[in-house]
Motif scaffolding. Structure first.
Motif, PDB file in Angstrom:
ATOM      1  N   ASP A 241      22.083 -34.307  16.142  1.00 12.73           N
ATOM      2  CA  ASP A 241      21.981 -32.922  16.376  1.00 12.73           C
ATOM      3  C   ASP A 241      20.550 -33.247  16.390  1.00 12.73           C
ATOM      4  OD1 ASP A 241      24.628 -32.378  16.840  1.00 12.73           O
ATOM      5  OD2 ASP A 241      24.898 -32.485  14.574  1.00 12.73           O
ATOM      6  N   PHE A 242      19.268 -34.218  16.090  1.00  6.17           N
ATOM      7  CA  PHE A 242      18.198 -33.765  16.415  1.00  6.17           C
ATOM      8  C   PHE A 242      17.297 -34.406  17.344  1.00  6.17           C
ATOM      9  CE2 PHE A 242      20.149 -35.454  12.532  1.00  6.17           C
ATOM     10  CZ  PHE A 242      20.795 -34.304  11.543  1.00  6.17           C
ATOM     11  N   GLU A 243      17.878 -33.934  18.454  1.00  6.21           N
ATOM     12  CA  GLU A 243      16.918 -35.407  20.066  1.00  6.21           C
ATOM     13  C   GLU A 243      17.653 -34.310  20.590  1.00  6.21           C
ATOM     14  OE1 GLU A 243      18.557 -39.737  18.637  1.00  6.21           O
ATOM     15  OE2 GLU A 243      18.553 -38.523  20.547  1.00  6.21           O
ATOM     16  N   GLU A 244      16.144 -34.437  21.366  1.00  4.02           N
ATOM     17  CA  GLU A 244      16.214 -33.018  22.118  1.00  4.02           C
ATOM     18  C   GLU A 244      17.345 -32.935  24.047  1.00  4.02           C
ATOM     19  OE1 GLU A 244      16.024 -29.165  24.274  1.00  4.02           O
ATOM     20  OE2 GLU A 244      14.677 -29.594  22.169  1.00  4.02           O
ATOM     21  N   ASP A 311       4.095 -41.196  21.844  1.00  2.00           N
ATOM     22  CA  ASP A 311       4.580 -39.225  21.608  1.00  2.00           C
ATOM     23  C   ASP A 311       5.367 -38.233  22.919  1.00  2.00           C
ATOM     24  OD1 ASP A 311       2.594 -37.474  20.744  1.00  2.00           O
ATOM     25  OD2 ASP A 311       2.643 -36.646  22.662  1.00  2.00           O
ATOM     26  N   TYR A 312       5.162 -38.979  23.998  1.00  3.78           N
ATOM     27  CA  TYR A 312       6.804 -37.761  24.870  1.00  3.78           C
ATOM     28  C   TYR A 312       7.946 -38.445  24.305  1.00  3.78           C
ATOM     29  CZ  TYR A 312       2.682 -36.804  28.463  1.00  3.78           C
ATOM     30  OH  TYR A 312       2.375 -35.932  28.865  1.00  3.78           O
ATOM     31  N   VAL A 313       8.053 -39.679  23.887  1.00  5.57           N
ATOM     32  CA  VAL A 313       9.628 -40.102  23.065  1.00  5.57           C
ATOM     33  C   VAL A 313       9.820 -39.647  21.707  1.00  5.57           C
ATOM     34  CG1 VAL A 313      11.035 -42.001  23.092  1.00  5.57           C
ATOM     35  CG2 VAL A 313       9.447 -41.923  24.962  1.00  5.57           C
ATOM     36  N   GLY A 314       8.153 -39.868  21.362  1.00  7.48           N
ATOM     37  CA  GLY A 314       8.784 -38.924  19.484  1.00  7.48           C
ATOM     38  C   GLY A 314       8.472 -37.428  19.909  1.00  7.48           C
ATOM     39  N   HIS A 315       8.159 -36.469  20.283  1.00  8.55           N
ATOM     40  CA  HIS A 315       8.931 -35.537  20.504  1.00  8.55           C
ATOM     41  C   HIS A 315       9.874 -34.930  20.540  1.00  8.55           C
ATOM     42  CE1 HIS A 315       4.722 -33.623  19.395  1.00  8.55           C
ATOM     43  NE2 HIS A 315       4.395 -34.541  20.409  1.00  8.55           N
ATOM     44  N   ASN A 316       9.851 -35.512  22.325  1.00  5.37           N
ATOM     45  CA  ASN A 316      11.705 -35.377  22.155  1.00  5.37           C
ATOM     46  C   ASN A 316      12.589 -36.122  21.737  1.00  5.37           C
ATOM     47  OD1 ASN A 316      13.914 -35.257  23.511  1.00  5.37           O
ATOM     48  ND2 ASN A 316      12.967 -35.370  26.248  1.00  5.37           N
ATOM     49  N   PHE A 317      13.105 -37.191  21.158  1.00  5.84           N
ATOM     50  CA  PHE A 317      14.260 -37.748  20.730  1.00  5.84           C
ATOM     51  C   PHE A 317      13.516 -37.213  18.686  1.00  5.84           C
ATOM     52  CE2 PHE A 317      13.914 -39.322  24.612  1.00  5.84           C
ATOM     53  CZ  PHE A 317      15.571 -38.880  24.941  1.00  5.84           C
ATOM     54  N   GLY A 318      12.493 -37.587  18.562  1.00  3.10           N
ATOM     55  CA  GLY A 318      12.116 -37.869  16.749  1.00  3.10           C
ATOM     56  C   GLY A 318      12.123 -39.255  16.398  1.00  3.10           C
ATOM     57  N   VAL A 319      11.843 -38.824  14.792  1.00  2.00           N
ATOM     58  CA  VAL A 319      10.873 -40.027  14.825  1.00  2.00           C
ATOM     59  C   VAL A 319      12.204 -41.506  14.668  1.00  2.00           C
ATOM     60  CG1 VAL A 319      10.115 -40.880  12.863  1.00  2.00           C
ATOM     61  CG2 VAL A 319       9.016 -39.949  13.650  1.00  2.00           C
ATOM     62  N   ASN A 320      12.948 -40.891  13.680  1.00  6.08           N
ATOM     63  CA  ASN A 320      14.569 -41.667  13.683  1.00  6.08           C
ATOM     64  C   ASN A 320      15.760 -41.996  14.818  1.00  6.08           C
ATOM     65  OD1 ASN A 320      15.984 -42.840  10.986  1.00  6.08           O
ATOM     66  ND2 ASN A 320      17.150 -41.795  11.358  1.00  6.08           N
ATOM     67  N   SER A 321      14.868 -42.044  16.551  1.00  4.83           N
ATOM     68  CA  SER A 321      15.839 -42.322  17.426  1.00  4.83           C
ATOM     69  C   SER A 321      15.932 -43.424  17.650  1.00  4.83           C
ATOM     70  CB  SER A 321      15.927 -41.198  18.447  1.00  4.83           C
ATOM     71  OG  SER A 321      13.968 -42.032  18.525  1.00  4.83           O
ATOM     72  N   LYS A 322      17.229 -43.822  18.142  1.00  8.02           N
ATOM     73  CA  LYS A 322      17.167 -45.259  18.858  1.00  8.02           C
ATOM     74  C   LYS A 322      16.173 -45.207  20.341  1.00  8.02           C
ATOM     75  CE  LYS A 322      21.050 -46.136  16.925  1.00  8.02           C
ATOM     76  NZ  LYS A 322      21.619 -47.378  15.811  1.00  8.02           N
TER      77      LYS A 322
END
Length: 551
Positions: A241-244, A311-322
């Motif tokens: 529930d933490f990813e855009e 940066d774009y990936v981190g903003h969108n999906f979060g630090v802990n994402s696959k």
């Protein structure tokens, strides 16, 4: 006996003189190093622990090569607030903080014109390579020189400087004021690298050829994990529930059909939020080295490369994402590809590289809350309403606050003067008021920050980030893991460790092999490179050379 003593004295004197000559000769030989090419790499939003957390997923030729053959500064930090992209890139290359170089944010409220300005925006120049306005950019708002500028001055403009990034600010600010060119990616329906008339009137042939090729278009394909997703044990579950995610796809889960999704996600811009944006930067960088003949002679050239897609990936999906894990695994492959290319094109041992980041990032607060770690979200609208109510009650005026942005409050100084109020007293009243607000941890009046000298803590970071002419009247910081952002994805900007602790790797000609846990600062990079090259430090540099990394 006396002849023996005399002989011994003469022999000792001769040995001392010869030894002194040897030392002098040796110091002259090592007074500076002349790599054919210096490559500065900034990975946008790279936390230090991405080196260690994903270490076992990396190959031997990318991050591991830089670590094992170069020098690893394990305790490297930003020494100012805000930890944003533009201040980060400016600080890496100028060797100083926003207090001196003036880049206090990606954009900020300009007190003189009563409007927002963009860090690299320049209405006086035109776009080169596109009919859009995306090229109306230059480094004119950056007040200091970069070490690339100093290299240009030192070599009488014979040493070239080229800046490359997906983001305009990631290409422009590092390359400095005297760069031969800076190139950044314009997506939408074009998918090309562009520049501005600040540098040149037309794109070089090699850039036009790259833009005409099908290189960028070839990346509009499926994005799936490079390896089996079951092996991505260093990150959280793919479905959470933490990813855009992307518009047009119900879940933020692999795989992603980029060609299909691009129609609802600004065309080629979708590539920015995938690891393929980094691959495109490497493709373009290699063409730049060949097209500009960088590192082809004995005069040092400077190439600045910023990888923005992280940066774009981190903003969108979060630090802990696959998605973040896969992006760094793929970036490692791209770094290996770039280093092998430089070995062949410039020569192994003939170039010097440093790799760092412009800031880190916080774990998604909503995720931290599930782990019972204090975290939260700061509501801007409620904050502005509450503060405005206080000002009306206290001063019987509703227009004393002119702007609130970047965790700074700008007061309407004309109105304050008109009402006969004391500016410092109004600042202090706001400071006392905000101390009781939820999630606000520290708050200071500009008068305090400007007139005091701090040697530690968040106060020192605020002081280093405060620019007398550009910053606001009151500055505030949140408690740990509280952000003013959406509830999905990660962000950055604070003076806390998750935002300040970033990698710093040195590699190549003139660099020792080793590592340190000694604390280093982001502003030490530019003086270190200046010391390596034997050139002047950037004109406002406040950092110091890291002599222990240099041979």
């Amino acid at each position: 006996m006396k002849y023996s003593i005399l002989f011994l004295i003469l022999f000792t004197f001769s040995f001392s003189v010869n030894g002194q000559e040897d030392v002098q000769f040796q110091s002259q030989e090592n007074i500076y190093v002349k790599p054919k090419l210096v490559v500065g790499i900034v990975v946008d939003q790279m936390r230090y622990d991405y080196l260690t957390r994903f270490y076992n997923q990396y190959g031997e030729g990318g991050f591991k090569r830089l670590i094992n053959e170069g020098f690893n500064c394990k305790n490297n930090h930003f020494n100012y607030i805000p930890t944003k992209t533009a201040p980060g890139h400016a600080s890496v290359y100028t060797g100083t903080t926003p207090k001196n170089h003036g880049i206090i944010g990606n954009d900020w409220y300009d007190k003189s014109i009563k409007d927002y300005v963009y860090c690299a925006g320049d209405a006086k120049v035109k776009t080169v390579g596109s009919t859009s306005d995306a090229g109306k950019m230059s480094p004119h708002r950056m007040l200091a020189t970069t070490f690339a500028d100093e290299n240009r001055l030192f070599t009488q403009n014979k040493g070239k400087t080229i800046g490359i990034s997906i983001k305009d600010r990631g290409a422009i600010l590092p390359a400095g004021h005297t760069a031969n060119a800076a190139y950044w990616f314009h997506g939408k329906d074009e998918g090309v690298f562009i520049s501005s008339t600040f540098y040149q009137e037309a794109l070089p042939k090699w850039v036009s050829n790259f833009n005409k090729s099908k290189t960028v278009k070839s990346y509009l394909k499926d994005w799936n994990t490079l390896y089996n997703i079951k092996n991505y044990t260093e990150s959280g579950s793919d479905l959470n529930d933490f990813e855009e995610g992307f518009t047009g796809k119900e879940t933020a889960t692999f795989p992603y059909d980029l060609k299909s999704l691009s129609k609802e996600n600004d065309g080629y811009d979708i590539l920015k939020t995938t690891p393929y944006g980094n691959s495109i930067v490497v493709d373009f960088t290699m063409e730049a080295v060949k097209g500009e003949k960088l590192g082809a002679d004995e005069i040092t050239d400077v190439l600045t490369v910023s990888f923005s897609s992280t940066d774009y990936v981190g903003h969108n999906f979060g630090v802990n994402s696959k998605e973040v894990e896969d992006t760094y695994i793929r970036l490692d492959k791209d770094l290996e590809r770039l280093l092998k290319f430089l070995d062949k094109e410039v020569g192994a041992g003939e170039y010097t590289v440093f790799l760092t980041a412009d800031h880190g990032a916080v774990d998604v607060p909503a995720y931290l809350e599930t782990q019972k770690i204090p975290a939260g979200y700061f509501g801007k609208k409620a904050f502005k309403s509450q503060l405005n109510d206080f000002m009306v009650k206290r001063y019987l005026a509703s227009d004393l606050i002119e702007n609130i942005s970047n965790n700074q409050i700008f007061l309407n100084r004309d109105k304050i003067k008109q009402l006969g109020l004391d500016l410092a007293s109004v600042q202090h009243a706001i400071v006392m008021e905000l101390q009781s607000y939820e999630f606000i941890d520290k708050v200071y009046a500009a008068a305090t920050i400007a007139n005091a000298t701090f040697n530690s803590g968040v106060e020192e970071l605020l002081e280093n980030g405060y620019n007398l002419k550009r910053s606001g009247d009151v500055l505030y910081e949140f408690v740990p893991a509280v952000i003013s952002y959406g509830k999905k994805g990660s962000t950055h900007g604070s003076g806390l460790n998750y935002d300040t602790h970033v990698p710093l790797l040195f590699f190549g000609k003139g660099i020792k092999h080793g590592s340190t846990l000694q604390k280093t600062r982001i502003i030490d990079i530019a003086p270190t490179m200046s010391g390596l090259l034997g050139i002047s430090f950037p004109n406002s540099a406040t950092g110091v050379p890291l002599d222990f990394v240099l041979k």
